[in-house]
Scaffold this motif. Structure first.
Motif, PDB file in Angstrom:
ATOM      1  N   MET A 170      10.295   4.478 -24.669  1.00  0.00           N
ATOM      2  CA  MET A 170       9.536   5.726 -24.234  1.00  0.00           C
ATOM      3  C   MET A 170       9.621   6.568 -25.368  1.00  0.00           C
ATOM      4  N   TRP A 171       8.227   7.405 -25.685  1.00  0.00           N
ATOM      5  CA  TRP A 171       8.128   7.923 -26.902  1.00  0.00           C
ATOM      6  C   TRP A 171       8.717   9.546 -26.800  1.00  0.00           C
ATOM      7  N   PRO A 172       8.916  10.002 -27.799  1.00  0.00           N
ATOM      8  CA  PRO A 172       9.814  11.233 -27.896  1.00  0.00           C
ATOM      9  C   PRO A 172       8.753  12.339 -27.340  1.00  0.00           C
ATOM     10  N   MET A 173       9.039  13.445 -26.787  1.00  0.00           N
ATOM     11  CA  MET A 173       8.254  14.393 -26.105  1.00  0.00           C
ATOM     12  C   MET A 173       7.273  14.990 -27.342  1.00  0.00           C
ATOM     13  N   LYS A 174       8.018  15.016 -28.399  1.00  0.00           N
ATOM     14  CA  LYS A 174       7.247  15.923 -29.505  1.00  0.00           C
ATOM     15  C   LYS A 174       5.942  15.075 -29.945  1.00  0.00           C
ATOM     16  N   THR A 175       6.137  13.819 -29.902  1.00  0.00           N
ATOM     17  CA  THR A 175       5.109  12.567 -30.276  1.00  0.00           C
ATOM     18  C   THR A 175       3.832  12.960 -29.244  1.00  0.00           C
ATOM     19  N   VAL A 176       4.318  13.043 -28.103  1.00  0.00           N
ATOM     20  CA  VAL A 176       3.430  12.981 -26.991  1.00  0.00           C
ATOM     21  C   VAL A 176       2.644  14.398 -27.116  1.00  0.00           C
ATOM     22  N   ILE A 177       3.351  15.343 -27.292  1.00  0.00           N
ATOM     23  CA  ILE A 177       2.823  17.002 -27.293  1.00  0.00           C
ATOM     24  C   ILE A 177       1.770  16.934 -28.516  1.00  0.00           C
ATOM     25  N   VAL A 178       2.366  16.443 -29.669  1.00  0.00           N
ATOM     26  CA  VAL A 178       1.340  16.573 -30.824  1.00  0.00           C
ATOM     27  C   VAL A 178       0.261  15.925 -30.620  1.00  0.00           C
ATOM     28  N   GLY A 179       0.167  14.562 -29.868  1.00  0.00           N
ATOM     29  CA  GLY A 179      -0.729  13.678 -29.812  1.00  0.00           C
ATOM     30  C   GLY A 179      -1.777  14.445 -28.811  1.00  0.00           C
ATOM     31  N   VAL A 180      -1.437  14.934 -27.962  1.00  0.00           N
ATOM     32  CA  VAL A 180      -2.389  15.700 -27.003  1.00  0.00           C
ATOM     33  C   VAL A 180      -2.836  16.784 -27.328  1.00  0.00           C
ATOM     34  N   THR A 181      -2.121  17.822 -28.253  1.00  0.00           N
ATOM     35  CA  THR A 181      -2.559  18.772 -28.930  1.00  0.00           C
ATOM     36  C   THR A 181      -3.831  18.339 -29.717  1.00  0.00           C
ATOM     37  N   PHE A 182      -3.784  17.317 -30.779  1.00  0.00           N
ATOM     38  CA  PHE A 182      -4.823  16.959 -31.620  1.00  0.00           C
ATOM     39  C   PHE A 182      -6.146  16.604 -30.569  1.00  0.00           C
ATOM     40  N   PHE A 183      -5.818  15.892 -29.472  1.00  0.00           N
ATOM     41  CA  PHE A 183      -6.882  15.356 -28.545  1.00  0.00           C
ATOM     42  C   PHE A 183      -7.549  16.711 -28.069  1.00  0.00           C
ATOM     43  N   LEU A 184      -6.882  17.590 -27.730  1.00  0.00           N
ATOM     44  CA  LEU A 184      -7.310  18.958 -27.144  1.00  0.00           C
ATOM     45  C   LEU A 184      -8.044  19.789 -28.192  1.00  0.00           C
ATOM     46  N   CYS A 185      -7.561  19.742 -29.699  1.00  0.00           N
ATOM     47  CA  CYS A 185      -8.268  20.349 -30.566  1.00  0.00           C
ATOM     48  C   CYS A 185      -9.478  19.599 -31.211  1.00  0.00           C
ATOM     49  N   ALA A 186      -9.583  18.518 -30.911  1.00  0.00           N
ATOM     50  CA  ALA A 186     -10.740  17.759 -31.459  1.00  0.00           C
ATOM     51  C   ALA A 186     -11.947  17.851 -30.225  1.00  0.00           C
ATOM     52  N   LEU A 187     -11.677  18.186 -28.955  1.00  0.00           N
ATOM     53  CA  LEU A 187     -12.801  18.350 -27.960  1.00  0.00           C
ATOM     54  C   LEU A 187     -13.957  19.289 -28.509  1.00  0.00           C
ATOM     55  N   PRO A 188     -13.445  20.396 -28.998  1.00  0.00           N
ATOM     56  CA  PRO A 188     -14.605  21.740 -29.506  1.00  0.00           C
ATOM     57  C   PRO A 188     -15.413  20.972 -30.679  1.00  0.00           C
ATOM     58  N   LEU A 189     -15.159  19.879 -31.304  1.00  0.00           N
ATOM     59  CA  LEU A 189     -16.040  19.072 -32.275  1.00  0.00           C
ATOM     60  C   LEU A 189     -17.074  18.736 -31.794  1.00  0.00           C
ATOM     61  N   CYS A 190     -17.084  18.444 -30.263  1.00  0.00           N
ATOM     62  CA  CYS A 190     -18.326  17.712 -29.598  1.00  0.00           C
ATOM     63  C   CYS A 190     -19.614  18.487 -29.983  1.00  0.00           C
TER      64      CYS A 190
END
Length: 134
Positions: free
Chosen positions: A1-21
């Motif tokens: 299982m991934w550490p929660m910090k890795t998941v949070i960072v990944g989700v954060t980057f994904f959400l930050c990339a959405l406005p680039l659309c």
């Protein structure tokens, strides 16, 4: 299982990339997100194998995103007859960005752990001196 910090960072980057659309093609944003996800996985695997070595952590993120990008572009070349280096670059950029981000957060955690260990050792040495009358 991934550490929660890795998941949070990944989700954060994904959400930050959405406005680039609005500024990028939708396909490039998806490639960046895929690179971020594969980079997080690669960084986690490399971190486990290397015992926390920061260079291996970043190399794992970049390598896994590069492999994911190459696999996707090879599939596109075979299926659609087109290879796009910009898609590959977007995928690798996602891996680089998540690798550096995970490294920054990991370094802060390691620094705090070292400071805590120094404090514990200092307290133990101070406690040992109190019991002696020199």
């Amino acid at each position: 299982m991934w550490p929660m910090k890795t998941v949070i960072v990944g989700v954060t980057f994904f959400l930050c990339a959405l406005p680039l659309c609005a500024q990028l093609e939708q396909d490039k944003v998806k490639h960046f997100a895929a690179g971020t996800l594969s980079g997080a996985i690669g960084a986690d695997i490399a971190d486990g194998f290397s015992g926390g070595n920061r260079y291996w952590r970043i190399a794992g993120a970049v390598t896994s995103s590069l492999l994911a990008g190459l696999a996707k572009e090879a599939y596109d070349e075979h299926k659609y007859g087109g290879w796009d280096n910009r898609d590959l670059a977007a995928t690798v950029l996602g891996g680089v960005s998540i690798g550096i981000t995970i490294d920054i957060f990991s370094e802060k955690k390691q620094r705090k752990e070292k400071e805590m260990m120094v404090q514990i050792i200092d307290e133990n040495m101070t406690f040992g001196k109190q019991g002696r009358d020199d």
